[in-house]
Motif scaffolding. Structure first.
Motif, PDB file in Angstrom:
ATOM      1  N   LEU A 132       7.972  -8.661 -65.246  1.00  0.00           N
ATOM      2  CA  LEU A 132       9.388  -8.962 -65.137  1.00  0.00           C
ATOM      3  C   LEU A 132       9.579 -10.354 -64.535  1.00  0.00           C
ATOM      4  CD1 LEU A 132      12.234  -7.754 -65.553  1.00  0.00           C
ATOM      5  CD2 LEU A 132      12.155  -7.071 -63.155  1.00  0.00           C
ATOM      6  N   HIS A 133      10.388 -11.161 -65.204  1.00  0.00           N
ATOM      7  CA  HIS A 133      10.730 -12.502 -64.740  1.00  0.00           C
ATOM      8  C   HIS A 133      12.252 -12.617 -64.693  1.00  0.00           C
ATOM      9  CE1 HIS A 133       6.610 -13.285 -66.027  1.00  0.00           C
ATOM     10  NE2 HIS A 133       6.658 -14.434 -65.363  1.00  0.00           N
ATOM     11  N   PHE A 134      12.727 -13.424 -63.761  1.00  0.00           N
ATOM     12  CA  PHE A 134      14.148 -13.740 -63.676  1.00  0.00           C
ATOM     13  C   PHE A 134      14.335 -15.167 -64.165  1.00  0.00           C
ATOM     14  CE2 PHE A 134      13.641 -10.307 -60.649  1.00  0.00           C
ATOM     15  CZ  PHE A 134      14.679  -9.476 -61.010  1.00  0.00           C
ATOM     16  N   VAL A 135      15.299 -15.349 -65.059  1.00  0.00           N
ATOM     17  CA  VAL A 135      15.577 -16.648 -65.660  1.00  0.00           C
ATOM     18  C   VAL A 135      16.995 -17.045 -65.247  1.00  0.00           C
ATOM     19  CG1 VAL A 135      15.758 -17.943 -67.823  1.00  0.00           C
ATOM     20  CG2 VAL A 135      14.101 -16.054 -67.624  1.00  0.00           C
ATOM     21  N   VAL A 174      13.824 -10.471 -67.807  1.00  0.00           N
ATOM     22  CA  VAL A 174      13.129 -10.252 -69.072  1.00  0.00           C
ATOM     23  C   VAL A 174      11.654  -9.965 -68.793  1.00  0.00           C
ATOM     24  CG1 VAL A 174      12.699 -12.742 -69.388  1.00  0.00           C
ATOM     25  CG2 VAL A 174      12.726 -11.229 -71.381  1.00  0.00           C
ATOM     26  N   GLU A 175      11.086  -9.055 -69.560  1.00  0.00           N
ATOM     27  CA  GLU A 175       9.659  -8.766 -69.470  1.00  0.00           C
ATOM     28  C   GLU A 175       8.939  -9.671 -70.455  1.00  0.00           C
ATOM     29  OE1 GLU A 175       8.948  -4.570 -69.940  1.00  0.00           O
ATOM     30  OE2 GLU A 175      10.429  -4.080 -68.406  1.00  0.00           O
ATOM     31  N   ILE A 176       8.134 -10.606 -69.897  1.00  0.00           N
ATOM     32  CA  ILE A 176       7.412 -11.592 -70.695  1.00  0.00           C
ATOM     33  C   ILE A 176       6.059 -11.888 -70.056  1.00  0.00           C
ATOM     34  CG2 ILE A 176       9.398 -12.747 -71.747  1.00  0.00           C
ATOM     35  CD1 ILE A 176       9.340 -14.794 -69.473  1.00  0.00           C
ATOM     36  N   THR A 177       5.210 -12.582 -70.807  1.00  0.00           N
ATOM     37  CA  THR A 177       3.919 -13.014 -70.275  1.00  0.00           C
ATOM     38  C   THR A 177       4.105 -14.302 -69.468  1.00  0.00           C
ATOM     39  OG1 THR A 177       3.386 -14.397 -72.186  1.00  0.00           O
ATOM     40  CG2 THR A 177       2.742 -12.061 -72.304  1.00  0.00           C
ATOM     41  N   ASP A 178       3.096 -14.670 -68.736  1.00  0.00           N
ATOM     42  CA  ASP A 178       3.145 -15.929 -67.985  1.00  0.00           C
ATOM     43  C   ASP A 178       3.274 -17.124 -68.933  1.00  0.00           C
ATOM     44  OD1 ASP A 178       2.969 -14.566 -65.583  1.00  0.00           O
ATOM     45  OD2 ASP A 178       0.803 -14.834 -65.408  1.00  0.00           O
ATOM     46  N   HIS A 179       2.592 -17.053 -70.080  1.00  0.00           N
ATOM     47  CA  HIS A 179       2.705 -18.137 -71.067  1.00  0.00           C
ATOM     48  C   HIS A 179       4.141 -18.260 -71.570  1.00  0.00           C
ATOM     49  CE1 HIS A 179       1.849 -20.839 -74.363  1.00  0.00           C
ATOM     50  NE2 HIS A 179       2.462 -19.988 -75.176  1.00  0.00           N
ATOM     51  N   VAL A 197       7.003 -21.350 -71.468  1.00  0.00           N
ATOM     52  CA  VAL A 197       7.783 -21.819 -72.615  1.00  0.00           C
ATOM     53  C   VAL A 197       9.267 -21.872 -72.240  1.00  0.00           C
ATOM     54  CG1 VAL A 197       8.542 -21.237 -74.955  1.00  0.00           C
ATOM     55  CG2 VAL A 197       6.114 -21.032 -74.341  1.00  0.00           C
ATOM     56  N   LEU A 198       9.765 -20.817 -71.602  1.00  0.00           N
ATOM     57  CA  LEU A 198      11.179 -20.805 -71.199  1.00  0.00           C
ATOM     58  C   LEU A 198      11.489 -21.885 -70.167  1.00  0.00           C
ATOM     59  CD1 LEU A 198      12.093 -17.018 -70.978  1.00  0.00           C
ATOM     60  CD2 LEU A 198      12.813 -18.680 -72.696  1.00  0.00           C
ATOM     61  N   ARG A 199      10.543 -22.175 -69.286  1.00  0.00           N
ATOM     62  CA  ARG A 199      10.761 -23.226 -68.278  1.00  0.00           C
ATOM     63  C   ARG A 199      11.048 -24.568 -68.930  1.00  0.00           C
ATOM     64  NH1 ARG A 199       6.432 -20.303 -65.535  1.00  0.00           N
ATOM     65  NH2 ARG A 199       7.377 -19.312 -63.715  1.00  0.00           N
ATOM     66  N   VAL A 258      17.522 -23.868 -69.340  1.00  0.00           N
ATOM     67  CA  VAL A 258      16.946 -23.078 -68.250  1.00  0.00           C
ATOM     68  C   VAL A 258      16.721 -23.944 -67.018  1.00  0.00           C
ATOM     69  CG1 VAL A 258      14.932 -21.728 -67.546  1.00  0.00           C
ATOM     70  CG2 VAL A 258      15.903 -21.427 -69.824  1.00  0.00           C
ATOM     71  N   ARG A 259      17.197 -23.457 -65.876  1.00  0.00           N
ATOM     72  CA  ARG A 259      16.994 -24.149 -64.605  1.00  0.00           C
ATOM     73  C   ARG A 259      15.691 -23.705 -63.952  1.00  0.00           C
ATOM     74  NH1 ARG A 259      19.678 -22.582 -59.475  1.00  0.00           N
ATOM     75  NH2 ARG A 259      20.802 -21.236 -60.887  1.00  0.00           N
ATOM     76  N   ILE A 260      15.462 -22.377 -63.910  1.00  0.00           N
ATOM     77  CA  ILE A 260      14.273 -21.869 -63.222  1.00  0.00           C
ATOM     78  C   ILE A 260      13.872 -20.516 -63.798  1.00  0.00           C
ATOM     79  CG2 ILE A 260      15.557 -20.725 -61.365  1.00  0.00           C
ATOM     80  CD1 ILE A 260      13.340 -21.748 -59.459  1.00  0.00           C
ATOM     81  N   VAL A 261      12.572 -20.258 -63.805  1.00  0.00           N
ATOM     82  CA  VAL A 261      12.006 -18.968 -64.208  1.00  0.00           C
ATOM     83  C   VAL A 261      11.090 -18.519 -63.087  1.00  0.00           C
ATOM     84  CG1 VAL A 261      10.603 -17.712 -65.884  1.00  0.00           C
ATOM     85  CG2 VAL A 261      12.079 -19.590 -66.649  1.00  0.00           C
TER      86      VAL A 261
END
Length: 95
Positions: free
Chosen positions: A8-11, A69-74, A78-80, A85-88
């Motif tokens: 889980l990551h916060f964007v 969102v549930e995503i991989t570190d990679h 990409v979102l960063r 996008v300001r921060i992930v």
């Protein structure tokens, strides 16, 4: 840790004048418009930057213009790099 494992990551998003305008409308209709706007915006950012079916958005956060969102570190990296996008940040589990 396996880079292909999802977490889980916060964007959190950059400044958006449309979000700020909608957030000022405290009516029920205004709240519905803001919810709809953010959900579509966050879905678009994910679709524009990640392959369909490789992530799972769990919630849009209205108060801060962000989402979880549930995503991989990679995928987080990409979102960063997305201009909106300001921060992930990866969710930190407290033990």
């Amino acid at each position: 840790m396996d880079d292909s494992e999802s977490h889980l990551h916060f964007v959190f998003m950059n400044y958006d004048p449309q979000y700020e305008r909608l957030r000022c409308d405290k009516s029920k209709k205004g709240a519905q418009q803001l919810d709809s706007y953010l959900s579509k915006k966050h879905d678009r950012i994910l679709a524009d930057n990640l392959h369909s079916g490789t992530y799972k958005k769990t919630i849009s956060l209205v108060i801060v213009d962000g989402f979880a969102v549930e995503i991989t570190d990679h995928q987080a990296n990409v979102l960063r790099s997305a201009k909106e996008v300001r921060i992930v940040e990866k969710n930190q589990e407290l033990s």
